[in-house]
Scaffold this active site. Structure first.
Site, PDB file in Angstrom:
ATOM      1  N   SER A 200      -2.650  63.196   5.639  1.00  0.00           N
ATOM      2  CA  SER A 200      -3.494  64.241   7.363  1.00  0.00           C
ATOM      3  C   SER A 200      -4.881  64.533   6.996  1.00  0.00           C
ATOM      4  O   SER A 200      -5.485  64.029   5.704  1.00  0.00           O
ATOM      5  CB  SER A 200      -2.661  65.236   7.339  1.00  0.00           C
ATOM      6  OG  SER A 200      -1.290  64.389   7.440  1.00  0.00           O
TER       7      SER A 200
HETATM    8  C1  LIG Z   1       2.502  62.761   7.175  1.00  0.00           C
HETATM    9  S1  LIG Z   1       2.768  62.378   5.665  1.00  0.00           S
HETATM   10  C2  LIG Z   1       2.701  63.723   5.380  1.00  0.00           C
HETATM   11  C3  LIG Z   1       0.859  64.460   4.337  1.00  0.00           C
HETATM   12  C4  LIG Z   1       1.083  65.147   3.484  1.00  0.00           C
HETATM   13  N1  LIG Z   1       1.395  66.945   3.801  1.00  0.00           N
HETATM   14  C5  LIG Z   1      -1.038  65.835   3.351  1.00  0.00           C
HETATM   15  O1  LIG Z   1      -0.737  66.517   2.077  1.00  0.00           O
HETATM   16  O2  LIG Z   1      -1.622  64.134   3.297  1.00  0.00           O
HETATM   17  C6  LIG Z   1       3.972  62.373   6.703  1.00  0.00           C
HETATM   18  C7  LIG Z   1       5.536  62.314   5.289  1.00  0.00           C
HETATM   19  O3  LIG Z   1       6.638  62.682   5.880  1.00  0.00           O
HETATM   20  C8  LIG Z   1       8.003  62.066   5.474  1.00  0.00           C
HETATM   21  N2  LIG Z   1       8.806  62.346   5.960  1.00  0.00           N
HETATM   22  C9  LIG Z   1       8.453  62.017   7.275  1.00  0.00           C
HETATM   23  N3  LIG Z   1      10.498  61.713   7.445  1.00  0.00           N
HETATM   24  C10 LIG Z   1      11.042  63.232   7.160  1.00  0.00           C
HETATM   25  C11 LIG Z   1      11.578  63.798   6.687  1.00  0.00           C
HETATM   26  N4  LIG Z   1      12.859  63.346   7.503  1.00  0.00           N
HETATM   27  N5  LIG Z   1      12.151  64.390   5.836  1.00  0.00           N
HETATM   28  C12 LIG Z   1      10.942  64.393   5.401  1.00  0.00           C
HETATM   29  N6  LIG Z   1       9.955  64.085   5.405  1.00  0.00           N
HETATM   30  C13 LIG Z   1       9.744  63.103   5.749  1.00  0.00           C
HETATM   31  C14 LIG Z   1       7.092  60.694   5.009  1.00  0.00           C
HETATM   32  O4  LIG Z   1       7.723  60.260   4.598  1.00  0.00           O
HETATM   33  C15 LIG Z   1       5.496  61.378   4.789  1.00  0.00           C
HETATM   34  O5  LIG Z   1       5.434  60.637   3.599  1.00  0.00           O
END
Ligand SMILES: C[S@@+](CC[C@H](N)C(=O)[O-])C[C@H]1O[C@@H](n2cnc3c(N)ncnc32)[C@H](O)[C@@H]1O
Length: 357
Positions: free
Chosen positions: A7
């Site tokens: 992000s």
């Molecule tokens: C935008 S990224 C997170 C960015 C992160 N917080 C950072 O430090 O930049 C979104 C993440 O959510 C995860 N995700 C999607 N669905 C999910 C779920 N049901 N449970 C846990 N993680 C999930 C994806 O695998 C992805 O890695």
């Protein structure tokens, strides 16, 4: 479609501020990556605790390596799991920070918060997403701030797709209507809607050059019947006009007809644009007028949603009636609402240029 992204740092900082993260707090981050978990660990300090969960083992492996390299490895627990169930092993949390687009608030997240805990979540409401900070307020959850944002969508049990309705344009190509939360009675009624000549209607409501109007999208998503996004495929007259490159590739469905939003240059010396609508189908004029009526109503209610106007009502709670307009977004585990200012006490922001009939 991208499934994981880091992000934007400004948004991570803004969401940390929305949650009021402070030294000593226990925080659950949903969606890992490493960078934001490192920021959280830094802010909560040695007396706090950070747990980060991601559904994708490759992401958690990368997050673990990154956190170790940055010196935060010992202070962050990295868990590989679907966050639909939260992470009960380390609950309760003072704050949950969701960093992936959520369509609903899963009950596990709310149950795993302390009594005065906060959840910051990018919540999708009929297509449009805001990062909302929710705190308990009696039986429901009330927002304290809202931030415009975009996130990759949730995977796993909380994933929610959209429905598509393809309409063949007799001039060539396909126009697709995409529905997120809206249910329309009989999609077959729209077959042939594009065979009728379109009808335009204009609102007399202006937006100045560089003016803000993002909350118009949420007004229409909540209050325009049959709200949908619109994709004009190659070869369609709408695509030839550049419709998909406008700010408003969306509209609404009214039985056998539909409308799309339009803008035209205001013709005023200071620039700006006027909002309007174009209808298609046997009731094209009525459909266009319905959208224009909503544009005028949005204008009358002050155009902007205050940060504390959002709420989430878990299933089984009662949403009180209100004289002000309330957009309701029905979810599986509850209902998200936006209560707009009433027209009488809504001062218009000075930079918005408004023309009245
Ligand atoms: C935008 S990224 C997170 C960015 C992160 N917080 C950072 O430090 O930049 C979104 C993440 O959510 C995860 N995700 C999607 N669905 C999910 C779920 N049901 N449970 C846990 N993680 C999930 C994806 O695998 C992805 O890695």
């Amino acid at each position: 479609m991208s499934l994981s992204t880091v992000s934007a740092p400004w948004l991570q900082a803004r969401m940390i501020a929305q949650a009021g993260i402070a030294p000593g707090m226990r925080v659950l981050e949903v969606g890992s990556g490493g960078y934001n978990a490192g920021l959280l660990a830094h802010v909560v300090g040695a007396t706090g605790q950070v747990v980060t969960v991601d559904i994708d083992p490759e992401i958690t492996a990368r997050a673990t390596a990154g956190l170790d390299a940055a010196g935060y490895g010992a202070r962050v627990r990295v868990v590989t799991a679907d966050a639909e169930h939260g992470v009960p092993a380390h609950a309760d949390y003072d704050a949950i920070m969701v960093t992936v687009g959520a369509w609903d608030l899963t009950p596990a997240w709310l149950e795993q918060l302390t009594g005065d805990g906060v959840i910051v979540v990018p919540l999708r409401m009929n297509t449009f997403t805001r990062s909302l900070a929710f705190r308990r307020s009696g039986e429901h959850w009330a927002s304290t701030s809202a931030q415009l944002c975009g996130f990759v969508p949730m995977q796993g049990l909380g994933a929610r797709g959209e429905r598509r309705l393809h309409l063949r344009d007799p001039a060539g190509g396909v126009v697709t209507l995409l529905f997120d939360e809206t249910e329309i009675d009989d999609p077959r009624a729209l077959t042939g809607a594009l065979e009728h000549d379109p009808v335009q209607a204009w609102s007399g409501r202006m937006i100045p050059a560089q003016g803000q109007f993002a909350d118009l999208h949420l007004w229409l998503a909540g209050l325009l019947p049959g709200f949908c996004r619109v994709e004009a495929g190659p070869g369609t007259p709408l695509a030839a006009e550049g419709f998909c490159r406008t700010w408003f590739p969306f509209g609404g469905v009214f039985d056998d007809s539909f409308c799309v939003m339009e803008v035209r240059e205001s013709g005023r010396p200071d620039g700006g644009h006027e909002f309007g609508a174009r209808g298609y189908g046997p009731h094209a004029a009525e459909a266009a007028e319905e959208l224009v009526a909503q544009l005028k109503a949005w204008d009358a209610h002050g155009r902007k949603i205050p940060g504390d106007a959002y709420a989430y009502w878990p299933a089984g709670t009662t949403i009180p009636t209100s004289e002000a307009p309330v957009c309701q977004f029905r979810k599986v585990h509850g209902t998200a609402t936006i209560t707009w200012p009433s027209p009488l006490n809504a001062p218009l922001p000075v930079h918005d240029l408004v023309e009245r009939d």
